[in-house]
Design a protein around this motif. Structure first.
Motif, PDB file in Angstrom:
ATOM      1  N   LEU A   1       0.861  -1.181   0.000  1.00 41.35           N
ATOM      2  CA  LEU A   1       0.000   0.000   0.000  1.00 41.35           C
ATOM      3  C   LEU A   1       0.896   1.230   0.000  1.00 41.35           C
ATOM      4  O   LEU A   1       1.677   1.440   0.932  1.00 41.35           O
ATOM      5  CB  LEU A   1      -0.900  -0.006   1.242  1.00 41.35           C
ATOM      6  CG  LEU A   1      -1.854   1.173   1.378  1.00 41.35           C
ATOM      7  CD1 LEU A   1      -2.870   1.171   0.245  1.00 41.35           C
ATOM      8  CD2 LEU A   1      -2.574   1.120   2.717  1.00 41.35           C
ATOM      9  N   VAL A   2       0.804   2.014  -1.061  1.00 46.26           N
ATOM     10  CA  VAL A   2       1.705   3.155  -1.240  1.00 46.26           C
ATOM     11  C   VAL A   2       0.977   4.463  -0.964  1.00 46.26           C
ATOM     12  O   VAL A   2      -0.177   4.636  -1.338  1.00 46.26           O
ATOM     13  CB  VAL A   2       2.268   3.165  -2.681  1.00 46.26           C
ATOM     14  CG1 VAL A   2       2.979   4.470  -2.986  1.00 46.26           C
ATOM     15  CG2 VAL A   2       3.229   2.003  -2.877  1.00 46.26           C
ATOM     16  N   GLN A   3       1.664   5.377  -0.297  1.00 45.38           N
ATOM     17  CA  GLN A   3       1.150   6.735  -0.105  1.00 45.38           C
ATOM     18  C   GLN A   3       2.147   7.708  -0.719  1.00 45.38           C
ATOM     19  O   GLN A   3       3.342   7.642  -0.446  1.00 45.38           O
ATOM     20  CB  GLN A   3       0.982   7.049   1.379  1.00 45.38           C
ATOM     21  CG  GLN A   3      -0.092   6.205   2.047  1.00 45.38           C
ATOM     22  CD  GLN A   3      -0.220   6.524   3.523  1.00 45.38           C
ATOM     23  OE1 GLN A   3       0.624   7.203   4.092  1.00 45.38           O
ATOM     24  NE2 GLN A   3      -1.253   6.033   4.135  1.00 45.38           N
ATOM     25  N   PHE A   4       1.626   8.587  -1.560  1.00 43.22           N
ATOM     26  CA  PHE A   4       2.455   9.634  -2.167  1.00 43.22           C
ATOM     27  C   PHE A   4       2.351  10.898  -1.313  1.00 43.22           C
ATOM     28  O   PHE A   4       1.340  11.130  -0.650  1.00 43.22           O
ATOM     29  CB  PHE A   4       1.962   9.954  -3.576  1.00 43.22           C
ATOM     30  CG  PHE A   4       2.257   8.891  -4.583  1.00 43.22           C
ATOM     31  CD1 PHE A   4       1.487   7.740  -4.659  1.00 43.22           C
ATOM     32  CD2 PHE A   4       3.301   9.036  -5.488  1.00 43.22           C
ATOM     33  CE1 PHE A   4       1.761   6.759  -5.599  1.00 43.22           C
ATOM     34  CE2 PHE A   4       3.576   8.073  -6.430  1.00 43.22           C
ATOM     35  CZ  PHE A   4       2.813   6.925  -6.487  1.00 43.22           C
TER      36      PHE A   4
ATOM     37  N   VAL B   1       7.678   8.974  -0.924  1.00 43.04           N
ATOM     38  CA  VAL B   1       6.759   7.834  -0.937  1.00 43.04           C
ATOM     39  C   VAL B   1       6.913   7.049   0.353  1.00 43.04           C
ATOM     40  O   VAL B   1       8.035   6.838   0.833  1.00 43.04           O
ATOM     41  CB  VAL B   1       7.081   6.910  -2.143  1.00 43.04           C
ATOM     42  CG1 VAL B   1       6.353   5.588  -2.027  1.00 43.04           C
ATOM     43  CG2 VAL B   1       6.735   7.594  -3.448  1.00 43.04           C
ATOM     44  N   ARG B   2       5.804   6.679   0.901  1.00 41.86           N
ATOM     45  CA  ARG B   2       5.833   5.784   2.060  1.00 41.86           C
ATOM     46  C   ARG B   2       4.967   4.577   1.707  1.00 41.86           C
ATOM     47  O   ARG B   2       3.938   4.734   1.021  1.00 41.86           O
ATOM     48  CB  ARG B   2       5.277   6.495   3.285  1.00 41.86           C
ATOM     49  CG  ARG B   2       5.437   5.678   4.571  1.00 41.86           C
ATOM     50  CD  ARG B   2       5.070   6.485   5.778  1.00 41.86           C
ATOM     51  NE  ARG B   2       3.666   6.877   5.764  1.00 41.86           N
ATOM     52  CZ  ARG B   2       3.100   7.639   6.693  1.00 41.86           C
ATOM     53  NH1 ARG B   2       3.827   8.115   7.686  1.00 41.86           N
ATOM     54  NH2 ARG B   2       1.816   7.954   6.636  1.00 41.86           N
TER      55      ARG B   2
ATOM     56  N   GLU C   1       3.472   0.483   2.958  1.00 42.74           N
ATOM     57  CA  GLU C   1       3.337  -0.601   3.939  1.00 42.74           C
ATOM     58  C   GLU C   1       3.226  -1.917   3.186  1.00 42.74           C
ATOM     59  O   GLU C   1       2.527  -2.001   2.179  1.00 42.74           O
ATOM     60  CB  GLU C   1       2.074  -0.419   4.770  1.00 42.74           C
ATOM     61  CG  GLU C   1       2.074   0.805   5.655  1.00 42.74           C
ATOM     62  CD  GLU C   1       0.710   1.010   6.307  1.00 42.74           C
ATOM     63  OE1 GLU C   1      -0.041   0.020   6.449  1.00 42.74           O
ATOM     64  OE2 GLU C   1       0.398   2.159   6.636  1.00 42.74           O
TER      65      GLU C   1
ATOM     66  N   GLY D   1      10.028   3.467   2.851  1.00 47.30           N
ATOM     67  CA  GLY D   1       9.847   4.713   2.129  1.00 47.30           C
ATOM     68  C   GLY D   1      11.107   5.134   1.419  1.00 47.30           C
ATOM     69  O   GLY D   1      12.185   4.558   1.642  1.00 47.30           O
TER      70      GLY D   1
ATOM     71  N   GLU E   1       3.208  -1.578  -8.625  1.00 46.14           N
ATOM     72  CA  GLU E   1       3.499  -0.408  -9.458  1.00 46.14           C
ATOM     73  C   GLU E   1       2.381   0.615  -9.278  1.00 46.14           C
ATOM     74  O   GLU E   1       1.205   0.254  -9.365  1.00 46.14           O
ATOM     75  CB  GLU E   1       3.571  -0.861 -10.912  1.00 46.14           C
ATOM     76  CG  GLU E   1       3.856   0.236 -11.900  1.00 46.14           C
ATOM     77  CD  GLU E   1       3.895  -0.311 -13.312  1.00 46.14           C
ATOM     78  OE1 GLU E   1       4.755  -1.158 -13.586  1.00 46.14           O
ATOM     79  OE2 GLU E   1       3.048   0.096 -14.118  1.00 46.14           O
ATOM     80  N   TYR E   2       2.746   1.851  -9.027  1.00 43.90           N
ATOM     81  CA  TYR E   2       1.762   2.909  -8.827  1.00 43.90           C
ATOM     82  C   TYR E   2       2.095   4.064  -9.757  1.00 43.90           C
ATOM     83  O   TYR E   2       3.173   4.656  -9.677  1.00 43.90           O
ATOM     84  CB  TYR E   2       1.760   3.376  -7.373  1.00 43.90           C
ATOM     85  CG  TYR E   2       1.201   2.337  -6.436  1.00 43.90           C
ATOM     86  CD1 TYR E   2      -0.126   2.380  -6.037  1.00 43.90           C
ATOM     87  CD2 TYR E   2       1.993   1.285  -5.988  1.00 43.90           C
ATOM     88  CE1 TYR E   2      -0.651   1.408  -5.204  1.00 43.90           C
ATOM     89  CE2 TYR E   2       1.475   0.301  -5.152  1.00 43.90           C
ATOM     90  CZ  TYR E   2       0.158   0.369  -4.768  1.00 43.90           C
ATOM     91  OH  TYR E   2      -0.361  -0.597  -3.951  1.00 43.90           O
TER      92      TYR E   2
END
Lengths: 143, 207
Positions: free
Chosen positions: A15-18, A33-34, A36, A86, A124-125
């Motif tokens: 699970l990516v957070q920008f 980017v962080r 989990e 991250g 990939e995001y």
């Protein structure tokens, strides 16, 4: 999109957070980017690769350019259920994201997990760099 | 050190990828399927190639899945610990380049030779001799019979194309069975060209 070289369905996912919630960036912006790793289910990580890259998408030959890459093998720095991972980089000035008809240019963040058992898993995001308007479909000519 | 950023969630979906783009459809991205859309038993086919060797062919017209199948064979051989190599012929003048490459490949390797139809028929005599001498198994893709053992013949059908599309990212209902039938018929059964055709239809319908 997530892909795996192992035919078994992956139990884990990333699970990516920008740092920009809308994933919209401008050239030379800082990208942070962080992420989990969820659903490890006891599988042990061997290494993690972080990359920021662009690629072309279309009907013909493909191209790509890797802007940022790092491989983490130090067990103390690997992400876990309790310790998110991250990375950060400054984006370049080009190429800009482009939604063409024949070819598109996409920027993305990839997180690739390598497990002790030999399995690997790629998440990939896609994000957008720049504000090029999408191409319009050519109108059919009438004779 | 993990960077600190605001705990935001993604609020905007990424632009939808065209599922018919090369990055999803190129040989090697989808497991080989037979004419009925069923997965091909690659391990069994590899055993057969080794038994029939040293030079076998995969026959079929353009866009029928020959490259997909030969890549799957090479990959499976690699997972079995066998040395592997992939060669690609682009013109009839590649004969000597092929011979030199075969001479440098480790003994016992499985060699995928894509584009074998571009080589002159006499080239296969040389390749066969090189493969035997080096203990190689060469799997060559060809368009027509070459008087060599045939490992597989590739054929296409609308059912096969539909099964391939089922394995691609979602097209969101923009492509239906009539599109599949029409695309394949328009391109005389060439799945590669049919997928390019469907790429265009997808683009037209999402804009």
């Amino acid at each position: 999109m997530s892909t795996s070289s192992d035919p078994r369905p992956p139990a884990s996912h990333v699970l990516v957070q920008f740092c920009h919630a809308d994933r919209q960036y401008e050239p030379l912006d800082a990208l942070t980017v962080r992420y989990e790793v969820q659903g490890l289910a006891g599988e042990e990580l061997l290494a993690v690769e972080h990359s920021v890259l662009w690629y072309t998408e279309g009907k013909g030959e493909e191209d790509l350019g890797v802007h940022f890459f790092e491989r983490i093998v130090d067990q103390q720095q690997l992400p876990s259920a309790n310790a998110p991972g991250g990375f950060a980089t400054d984006l370049p000035s080009s190429p800009l994201s482009y939604e063409g008809v024949i070819v598109k240019i996409r920027w993305c963040v990839r997180v690739r997990l390598f497990f002790v058992g030999g399995r690997d898993f790629v998440s990939e995001y896609v994000f957008t760099m720049g504000q090029l308007p999408p191409a319009r479909m050519p109108m059919a000519t009438q004779s | 050190m993990t960077p600190t950023i605001p705990a935001t969630r993604i609020t905007r979906p990424a632009p939808a990828a065209n599922p018919f783009a090369t990055r999803f459809t190129r040989p090697g991205m989808i497991a080989p399927l037979d004419r009925a859309g069923r997965p091909i038993d690659v391990p069994a086919l590899l055993d057969r190639a080794i038994a029939l060797g040293p030079l076998v062919t995969i026959e079929g017209p353009h866009g029928s899945g020959k490259s997909t199948l030969h890549i799957a064979l090479v990959r499976h051989a690699a997972t079995q610990g066998r040395p592997t190599a992939c060669l690609r012929s682009t013109s009839a003048s590649d004969v000597w380049r092929m011979a030199a490459a075969l001479g440098a490949i480790p003994r016992g390797a499985l060699v995928g030779l894509d584009g074998g139809e571009r080589l002159p028929p006499g080239a296969f005599v040389l390749i066969h001799a090189m493969a035997r001498l080096r203990g190689l198994v060469v799997v060559a893709t060809v368009h027509r019979p070459m008087r060599l053992p045939v490992l597989a013949r590739c054929h296409t059908s609308p059912t096969l194309l539909a099964a391939i599309i089922d394995r691609l990212p979602s097209h969101g209902g923009r492509i239906d069975r009539a599109d599949i039938d029409e695309a394949l018929a328009r391109h005389s059964g060439d799945v590669r060209e049919a997928l390019f055709d469907l790429y265009d239809r997808f683009e037209q319908r999402r804009r």
